[in-house]
Design a protein around this motif. Sequence first.
Motif, short mmCIF file in Angstrom:
data_model
loop_
_atom_site.label_atom_id
_atom_site.label_comp_id
_atom_site.label_asym_id
_atom_site.label_seq_id
_atom_site.Cartn_x
_atom_site.Cartn_y
_atom_site.Cartn_z
N SER A 32 17.99 29.64 -38.00
CA SER A 32 17.49 28.26 -38.02
C SER A 32 15.99 28.29 -37.77
N ARG A 33 15.25 27.40 -38.44
CA ARG A 33 13.79 27.53 -38.46
C ARG A 33 13.08 26.19 -38.50
N LEU A 34 11.99 26.09 -37.73
CA LEU A 34 11.06 24.97 -37.82
C LEU A 34 9.71 25.52 -38.23
N ASP A 35 9.15 24.97 -39.30
CA ASP A 35 7.87 25.44 -39.85
C ASP A 35 6.91 24.27 -39.98
N SER A 36 5.80 24.33 -39.24
CA SER A 36 4.76 23.29 -39.30
C SER A 36 5.34 21.91 -38.99
N VAL A 37 6.14 21.85 -37.96
CA VAL A 37 6.83 20.62 -37.55
C VAL A 37 6.36 20.20 -36.16
N THR A 38 6.21 18.89 -35.97
CA THR A 38 6.02 18.33 -34.64
C THR A 38 7.34 17.73 -34.19
N VAL A 39 7.84 18.17 -33.04
CA VAL A 39 9.10 17.67 -32.50
C VAL A 39 8.79 16.80 -31.29
N VAL A 40 9.22 15.55 -31.35
CA VAL A 40 9.09 14.64 -30.22
C VAL A 40 10.50 14.37 -29.72
N GLY A 41 10.87 15.05 -28.65
CA GLY A 41 12.23 14.95 -28.13
C GLY A 41 12.74 16.31 -27.69
N ASP A 42 14.02 16.39 -27.40
CA ASP A 42 14.61 17.58 -26.79
C ASP A 42 15.32 18.46 -27.82
N ILE A 43 15.35 19.77 -27.50
CA ILE A 43 16.01 20.76 -28.33
C ILE A 43 16.99 21.54 -27.45
N ASP A 44 18.21 21.75 -27.94
CA ASP A 44 19.23 22.51 -27.22
C ASP A 44 19.64 23.73 -28.04
N LEU A 45 19.67 24.89 -27.37
CA LEU A 45 20.16 26.11 -28.00
C LEU A 45 21.31 26.66 -27.17
N VAL A 46 22.44 26.96 -27.82
CA VAL A 46 23.57 27.57 -27.14
C VAL A 46 23.95 28.82 -27.93
N ASN A 47 23.65 29.99 -27.37
CA ASN A 47 23.94 31.25 -28.06
C ASN A 47 23.40 31.20 -29.49
N ALA A 48 22.12 30.84 -29.62
CA ALA A 48 21.50 30.68 -30.93
C ALA A 48 20.03 31.03 -30.84
#
Length: 223
Positions: A32-48
Amino acid sequence: PGDWVLKDTIHGGTLQIATGESLTVASGTRNSRLDSVTVVGDIDLVNATLRLKDVVIDGRVNLPDTIYHGYASLAFEGTQTLGGHAEIVSTDTGGYYYNTLEMLGEGELTLGADVRVHGSALNIGAALTSGAVALQRLVNLGTIEADTGTVQVLADDFRNEGIAKASGGSLNLSSANISSGSSGQFHIGDGTFNLGGTFDTTDFGGFVASGGVVNFNGTVENS
């Protein structure tokens, strides 16, 4: 919808996540990938693993406790700066792997002035994801803090222009070469600060101590 699940790539733009919602990276995925992105908010990763390139994060990134052989990681693709008001927190209790901030390819990772990385069972610089290499250089302009457990900096070269802090856990600076700018400080509270490798004190901003223990496990170069 409550949660947004990422299984592939988002390129460009701003991802606005409402309070109480999060961007969840699909469990067990490593691409999974974010490229040249602005994230406003929360991110959760579970075994990822979430791969990042030129990303700004205004929110919290949760690297949770995983099963014994699992891990959550942020994998940075090449030289870049993580910008924004980001809080990256690991709540892992430790197992076969630690949660990790890693780099896919050689280069330099800079943690911006308003980035805080903290928690427990967290490696910064180790390579776990297939194709990853050891993080060559880490520059900290923000805060790296061991407040609830062990945080290890494993980059080949670590330069601190911000705050590196042991406030309840153990902060292990295990890089081969460690240096600091005049604004860089080491804070020790109710924790253990382990300083390894070769530490060049030129322009060092100093220790700020209110308790705890400092262990010099390498070479301190004052000349």
